[in-house]
Enzyme design. Structure first.
Site, PDB file in Angstrom:
ATOM      1  N   SER A   9      -7.012   3.517   7.995  1.00 38.97           N
ATOM      2  CA  SER A   9      -7.786   2.657   8.881  1.00 38.97           C
ATOM      3  C   SER A   9      -8.008   1.315   8.179  1.00 38.97           C
ATOM      4  O   SER A   9      -7.158   0.856   7.423  1.00 38.97           O
ATOM      5  CB  SER A   9      -9.108   3.340   9.245  1.00 38.97           C
ATOM      6  OG  SER A   9      -9.871   2.534  10.113  1.00 38.97           O
ATOM      7  N   LEU A  19       0.824  -1.207   0.000  1.00 40.64           N
ATOM      8  CA  LEU A  19       0.000   0.000   0.000  1.00 40.64           C
ATOM      9  C   LEU A  19       0.859   1.257   0.000  1.00 40.64           C
ATOM     10  O   LEU A  19       0.588   2.198  -0.752  1.00 40.64           O
ATOM     11  CB  LEU A  19      -0.930   0.002   1.214  1.00 40.64           C
ATOM     12  CG  LEU A  19      -1.896   1.182   1.302  1.00 40.64           C
ATOM     13  CD1 LEU A  19      -2.860   1.184   0.127  1.00 40.64           C
ATOM     14  CD2 LEU A  19      -2.660   1.164   2.619  1.00 40.64           C
ATOM     15  N   TYR A  70      -5.191  -5.917  16.093  1.00 43.03           N
ATOM     16  CA  TYR A  70      -5.043  -5.141  14.851  1.00 43.03           C
ATOM     17  C   TYR A  70      -6.331  -4.385  14.549  1.00 43.03           C
ATOM     18  O   TYR A  70      -6.322  -3.173  14.302  1.00 43.03           O
ATOM     19  CB  TYR A  70      -4.673  -6.055  13.686  1.00 43.03           C
ATOM     20  CG  TYR A  70      -4.625  -5.322  12.371  1.00 43.03           C
ATOM     21  CD1 TYR A  70      -3.506  -4.575  12.012  1.00 43.03           C
ATOM     22  CD2 TYR A  70      -5.713  -5.330  11.495  1.00 43.03           C
ATOM     23  CE1 TYR A  70      -3.468  -3.867  10.823  1.00 43.03           C
ATOM     24  CE2 TYR A  70      -5.689  -4.631  10.307  1.00 43.03           C
ATOM     25  CZ  TYR A  70      -4.561  -3.901   9.976  1.00 43.03           C
ATOM     26  OH  TYR A  70      -4.537  -3.192   8.800  1.00 43.03           O
ATOM     27  N   ARG A  72      16.513  -1.487   3.606  1.00 48.82           N
ATOM     28  CA  ARG A  72      15.230  -1.469   2.900  1.00 48.82           C
ATOM     29  C   ARG A  72      14.966  -0.115   2.256  1.00 48.82           C
ATOM     30  O   ARG A  72      14.261  -0.030   1.241  1.00 48.82           O
ATOM     31  CB  ARG A  72      14.106  -1.814   3.881  1.00 48.82           C
ATOM     32  CG  ARG A  72      12.755  -2.044   3.227  1.00 48.82           C
ATOM     33  CD  ARG A  72      12.689  -3.348   2.458  1.00 48.82           C
ATOM     34  NE  ARG A  72      11.351  -3.531   1.886  1.00 48.82           N
ATOM     35  CZ  ARG A  72      11.060  -3.460   0.603  1.00 48.82           C
ATOM     36  NH1 ARG A  72      12.018  -3.222  -0.275  1.00 48.82           N
ATOM     37  NH2 ARG A  72       9.829  -3.647   0.174  1.00 48.82           N
ATOM     38  N   THR A 112      10.101   6.049   4.802  1.00 44.68           N
ATOM     39  CA  THR A 112      10.324   5.620   6.181  1.00 44.68           C
ATOM     40  C   THR A 112      10.531   4.115   6.240  1.00 44.68           C
ATOM     41  O   THR A 112       9.959   3.354   5.469  1.00 44.68           O
ATOM     42  CB  THR A 112       9.146   5.989   7.101  1.00 44.68           C
ATOM     43  OG1 THR A 112       8.025   5.160   6.799  1.00 44.68           O
ATOM     44  CG2 THR A 112       8.763   7.447   6.942  1.00 44.68           C
ATOM     45  N   LYS A 152      -7.329  -0.151  14.607  1.00 44.19           N
ATOM     46  CA  LYS A 152      -7.939   0.626  13.534  1.00 44.19           C
ATOM     47  C   LYS A 152      -9.208   1.331  14.011  1.00 44.19           C
ATOM     48  O   LYS A 152      -9.549   2.417  13.530  1.00 44.19           O
ATOM     49  CB  LYS A 152      -8.222  -0.271  12.329  1.00 44.19           C
ATOM     50  CG  LYS A 152      -6.949  -0.810  11.674  1.00 44.19           C
ATOM     51  CD  LYS A 152      -5.977   0.308  11.307  1.00 44.19           C
ATOM     52  CE  LYS A 152      -4.710  -0.181  10.647  1.00 44.19           C
ATOM     53  NZ  LYS A 152      -3.793   0.917  10.268  1.00 44.19           N
ATOM     54  N   SER A 172      -1.588  -8.505   0.684  1.00 43.51           N
ATOM     55  CA  SER A 172      -0.638  -7.894   1.608  1.00 43.51           C
ATOM     56  C   SER A 172       0.542  -8.828   1.811  1.00 43.51           C
ATOM     57  O   SER A 172       0.373 -10.020   2.056  1.00 43.51           O
ATOM     58  CB  SER A 172      -1.326  -7.612   2.947  1.00 43.51           C
ATOM     59  OG  SER A 172      -0.393  -7.275   3.932  1.00 43.51           O
TER      60      SER A 172
END
Length: 347
Positions: free
Chosen positions: A179, A15, A202, A44, A38, A206, A237
């Site tokens: 979210s 994402l 998790y 990475r 970031t 959110k 994902s």
């Protein structure tokens, strides 16, 4: 040439990368856009920058949009790291124009395969929209003695925002909290705001994001900052794919497409479609007319066309959550006095 600065947390995720790609495609002409990547680790960073450069060179924007890169090493589960990230930003930037809070850490421990099979056969659409068979660890704390997921996805980013508020104000920034479709009020108990007793930390984090947005967007608006909360729908994902083999991954994709065919608007599947809402609210939404007390969702039609779909947010518990987080912020202001160290390394 007008300069803009965009910070995207979790840039190395599916994402996060696609948010950057869409931002490159939609940014105004004759702008120098600094993309602050970031990551928790330096290796990475360069890999992600190379991926973005490759997209930019093929995007058709080389002639009318200049981009450059910076990086920010930050681990939101470590408050000293969060403070150091602020220190780095404060030294280098007078203004920030975009902040995408794409924090999506989970403490998954596999899949309840018996439960998964049962859900798929009894209610396949629900099984791939609101799954209950993902196993999450319970009671995990960070080294800072906070609920790990609470700190990673909610408090750490919020504390960072509070520290860089002058830069965000000068940049008339857009803040976008990512979210989830699975942020139902049932996932949060006001007696467990740090999410230490729940097996759905998790999802609970959110829900906290939704409430924190509702509690803060009006005050930010007075500073010229437009804050939105969005959800990317359902897409592939990298973080959860590790629990799937080739056959189960292929089966998951088939069920995703079936769900879309059956009328689910949320099965975007592709990370690029999932990044639609986060960039829409920064580049296309008119903050003078479009509501900020709703959640903007990335949606896709049966034939694969992306669109934006809004959702109402239940405000129950907003004041309690905000009061708890504000108290926690004051505690950490005191704890973090004089704890800044230099962490940057040239790339």
């Amino acid at each position: 040439m007008n300069r803009k600065v965009a910070i995207v947390t979790g840039t190395n995720s599916n994402l996060g990368l696609n948010i950057v790609f869409r931002l490159i495609e939609t940014e105004d002409t004759n702008v120098r856009l600094t993309i602050v990547v970031t990551s928790r680790t330096l290796p990475r960073v360069q890999e992600v920058i190379n991926q973005i450069k490759d997209f930019y060179n093929k995007s058709g924007r080389v002639e009318d949009l200049e981009i450059d890169f910076d990086y920010l090493l930050v681990d939101f589960t470590n408050m000293v790291s969060v403070l150091n990230a602020y220190y780095d930003i404060n030294k280098k930037y007078r203004a920030i124009n975009y902040l995408f809070v794409n924090a999506a850490q989970g403490i998954f421990d596999g899949i309840d395969w018996i439960g998964a099979v049962k859900e798929v056969f009894t209610n396949p659409l629900e099984a791939v929209t609101n799954p209950t068979y993902k196993i999450q660890l319970v009671g995990v704390k960070s080294k800072d003695d906070m609920g790990l997921i609470f700190q990673a996805n909610v408090f750490g980013p919020y504390y960072f925002i509070s520290k860089i508020l002058p830069q965000l104000t000068r940049g008339k920034a857009y803040i976008v909290w990512i979210s989830s479709i699975m942020s139902d009020p049932k996932y949060l108990s006001l007696n467990d705001i740090e999410l230490l007793k729940t097996n759905a930390s998790y999802e609970g984090s959110k829900r906290l994001v939704d409430l924190l947005h509702l509690a803060t967007y009006k005050d930010l608006k007075k500073l010229g900052i437009n804050q939105y909360v969005v959800q990317p729908g359902i897409f592939t994902s990298h973080s959860f794919s590790e629990y799937l083999n080739f056959f189960t991954y292929f089966g998951m994709l088939c069920l995703f497409y079936l769900a879309r065919l059956l009328g689910s608007p949320w099965h975007n599947i592709d990370g690029y479609k999932a990044a639609n809402a986060p960039v829409y609210v920064t580049r296309l939404a008119n903050p003078n007319f479009e509501k900020q007390d709703v959640k903007y969702g990335s949606a896709t039609s049966r034939d694969g066309m992306p669109y934006i779909k809004t959702q109402e947010i239940d405000p129950t518990g907003m004041s309690d959550v905000f009061a708890y987080i504000q108290k926690k912020k004051l505690e950490w202001d005191e704890k973090l006095k004089d704890q800044i160290v230099e962490t940057r390394t040239p790339i």
